[in-house]
Structures are given as C-alpha cells and as structure tokens.
Design an enzyme around this catalytic site. Structure first.
Site, short mmCIF file in Angstrom:
data_model
loop_
_atom_site.label_atom_id
_atom_site.label_comp_id
_atom_site.label_asym_id
_atom_site.label_seq_id
_atom_site.Cartn_x
_atom_site.Cartn_y
_atom_site.Cartn_z
N ARG A 258 62.16 -113.39 7.13
CA ARG A 258 62.94 -113.60 5.91
C ARG A 258 61.96 -113.78 4.76
NH1 ARG A 258 68.10 -114.23 7.20
NH2 ARG A 258 68.60 -114.97 9.26
N ASP B 205 66.69 -105.44 25.38
CA ASP B 205 67.36 -106.62 24.81
C ASP B 205 68.37 -107.13 25.84
OD1 ASP B 205 67.90 -108.56 22.95
OD2 ASP B 205 68.45 -107.18 21.34
N LYS C 66 61.03 -109.98 12.79
CA LYS C 66 61.83 -109.98 11.58
C LYS C 66 61.44 -111.19 10.74
CE LYS C 66 66.19 -108.18 11.88
NZ LYS C 66 67.59 -108.20 12.22
N ASP D 12 62.80 -108.56 18.97
CA ASP D 12 62.57 -109.74 18.13
C ASP D 12 61.69 -110.73 18.88
OD1 ASP D 12 64.29 -111.18 19.92
OD2 ASP D 12 66.03 -110.53 18.78
N ARG E 141 75.49 -116.88 21.80
CA ARG E 141 74.67 -117.01 20.59
C ARG E 141 75.04 -118.25 19.79
NH1 ARG E 141 75.20 -110.85 18.56
NH2 ARG E 141 73.93 -111.45 16.80
C1 R5P Z 1 70.24 -111.39 19.51
O1 R5P Z 1 69.48 -112.33 19.56
C2 R5P Z 1 70.55 -110.57 20.73
O2 R5P Z 1 69.50 -110.55 21.62
C3 R5P Z 1 70.89 -109.15 20.34
O3 R5P Z 1 69.78 -108.59 19.66
C4 R5P Z 1 72.08 -109.12 19.44
O4 R5P Z 1 73.14 -109.78 20.08
C5 R5P Z 1 72.50 -107.73 19.11
O5 R5P Z 1 73.55 -107.75 18.18
P1 R5P Z 1 73.86 -106.47 17.33
O6 R5P Z 1 73.92 -105.32 18.28
O7 R5P Z 1 75.20 -106.74 16.67
O8 R5P Z 1 72.78 -106.31 16.31
#
Ligand code: R5P
Length: 331
Positions: free
Chosen positions: A198, A230, A196, A173, A100
C-alpha cells in the site's frame, strides 16, 4: 482394525452431492438418504430416512453458494443426527467459508470464522475434517478435534508429472509465501513472491483501507514456466494481477493452481479470457458445466476424503495420510 463405533453412515447436504457420491463410491457404501427441503417461508427441514442410533455418522457439506443455505443445512443435519442418538458425528467440510474473516483487523468487525466454528460444535459435530483452511489457526477456533488435510500435494503431483526443467512457483502474496515455498520445495523448483504494497493508508466511509497498491516481484521469472499457487480463487482478481505482472516480467508461460475453486462473480469469464495456460484445481466446491472451460483441470479430493473417513471410523491414525497428502513442511 475394528471400530469402537457401530456402522458407518454418510449423509450429505445439498451443496455438493457429486463429491459426496464420489466419496461414497470410493468407500463402497451408499450415500444415506436424508430429505432436505425448504418451506415457502424459507425454513429448512431435514429428515433422516434411517436410524443412526449409535452409528458413526459423517455429514459432508462444502460451504459454498448459496452460502447461508449451505451453512444452515449443515447445522440442521448435525443437529438432526445428534438428536437421533448418533454414536459420533463428524463434519466433513471440504471448503470452510468465512476463512478470511478470522481476526479483528479493524475496529467493530466480527470474527465470523470463529462464530461459524461455535455454531458447528453447538449443532453437534464431535470432530471436523477439512482441507486447506485459509489460515491454519482457524483449527484453534474449535475445541473438538480438527483434522486439516492439504490437497496441495495432489497439485504438486500433477505438475511434477509434466517434467518441466524451467518451472518456478510463484506465491501471489506474502501471506501464502510459506506454503508456496514448500510447494516449490516439493516440486524441486525455485520460488518467486509477488508482494503487494500500500502506498498510503486512506480510510473509506466504511473504514476499509482504500489506498493504492503496487505489486512487486521478488525473484526472476524471465523465460520461465510460472506456476502461481493459492489456497482459493474467488473473483480471480488477485490471481490475474499476478499473472499480468509475470507476463510483463518475461515469463514464458503462466499456469495457475488453487485448492478451492470458489469462482464467483466475473471469475470464470476473466480466467477463461486470460493468458493463463491452464488452471489446475480440485473439486472441493462444485464446478457445473458453466464454470468449466478447456483450460481448467480438476483433480478430485474424493479419494483423500474417503481414506480419512475410513481411517477415522476404524480408529487408525490419519498421520499417514498427512504424510501421503501433506508434506510435513506444508506449514
Ligand atoms: C487471499 O488471501 C486468498 O489467498 C486469495 O488470494 C483470495 O481469496 C482470492 O480472492 P480473489 O480471487 O477474489 O482475488
């Protein structure tokens, strides 16, 4: 086909020995013996207990907590193999951490995914095998060949076998929307996207954006069985936000799936207590008993990785594996 390299050798760091063993079992080979220990001053020491001269060496290490130790063990193992005159060294990294941190999206921040790639190459990796990078562009951070495979097709097959007629795939997302769309196409079901937004941008003291966010849903999920997909679940926060939205919007049942079960902090407790009917994931990261619960299903990537190792060793294209395990459209 015979290999242009001498025999195959497989070593593993300490991050996920169960997966390394499962890969070797599948290959019908022993996991080769290396001692990896930490001195009282925290320095890590590695010793290989057999020669790797001119051998085709594979080093398996998933980059999971304790993360810095996992990274250092991998780098030192790679360096050890290189200095022991291995014929070729391939790093098998089922989960690539720091994915990330792949761009400068604010002033004066690092690109750690690139730094890590540089370190892995300097340490001695001549090629990389990994699964479902957070962003495919990370492949370009390496100047050696990167074979990025996807385990999403394993998840597709699992849900396909359920034979549901009212399923819908949900992207948590916009960033994952393309891969979720292809996941939905492979399952032959429609797609919804959580988006999402802002409301306004406010900078906190550390420069991170702290503006309030709202979650919208593009698509109709009333009376449907939702499968939220995801690449990874870390704290579970993103996944649960979407799950609650789907329930508010009248979903009949909500299932979740991801390739990488990072599951840190409150994740296990949250997910276990959540309305998610089943969470389906893989074993790219270790899942000790305290991270498991009856609603968690784990599909192993060991067969996939064993097949890749065998093909790379034999000089056979991994293209077929991409076809078997990665839908061409999985972007
Ligand atoms: C973000 O872009 C990734 O695809 C996951 O949604 C993210 O890493 C999930 O993180 P967490 O479980 O801390 O919300």
């Amino acid at each position: 086909m015979t290999s242009r390299f001498d025999e195959l050798r497989v070593f593993s760091g300490n991050s996920h020995p169960e997966l390394a063993q499962a890969i070797c079992d599948r290959l019908g080979l022993p996991l080769n013996h290396a001692s990896i220990k930490k001195f009282v001053n925290d320095n890590i020491f590695v010793k290989l207990h057999e020669s790797v001269r001119e051998k085709d060496v594979f080093v398996i290490q998933s980059l999971c907590p304790p993360l810095s130790d996992s990274i250092m063990e991998m780098l030192i193992l790679l360096d050890t193999c290189k200095r022991a005159s291995a014929g070729r060294v391939t790093a098998i990294i089922p989960y690539y951490a720091y994915g990330r941190t792949d761009k400068k999206d604010q002033p004066r921040v690092p690109i750690t995914a690139r730094l890590l790639a540089d370190m892995i190459q300097v340490a001695g990796a001549q090629q990389i095998v990994t699964l479902d990078l957070h962003a495919g562009q990370i492949q370009g951070f390496f100047s050696v060949p990167v074979n990025e495979l996807s385990a999403l097709s394993l998840l597709v097959r699992y849900f396909d076998a359920k034979g549901w007629d009212n399923a819908i795939v949900v992207s948590p997302d916009m960033g994952f929307a393309k891969r979720a769309r292809n996941f939905a196409e492979m399952l032959g079901v429609p797609l919804a996207i959580a988006e999402k937004r802002r409301l306004q941008n406010l900078a906190s003291q550390d420069g991170n954006l702290t503006s309030p966010e709202v979650l919208n849903l593009i698509g109709e999920v009333k009376g449907m069985r939702c499968i939220v997909v995801d690449d990874e679940i870390a704290t579970g926060g993103s996944m649960l936000e979407v799950v609650h939205l789907l329930i508010q919007r009248g979903a009949e049942e909500v299932y979740a799936c991801c390739v990488h079960p990072v599951l840190v902090g409150p994740a296990v407790e949250r997910l276990r207590a959540s309305p998610i009917k089943e969470l389906v994931t893989t074993d790219t990261l270790p899942l000790p008993p305290e991270k498991r619960w009856p609603g968690l299903t784990v599909i192993s990537v060991s067969n996939l990785l064993a097949e890749v190792i065998q093909r790379i060793h034999s000089g056979i294209s991994v293209d077929n594996i991409f076809q078997l395990h990665r839908h061409p459209a999985l972007g």
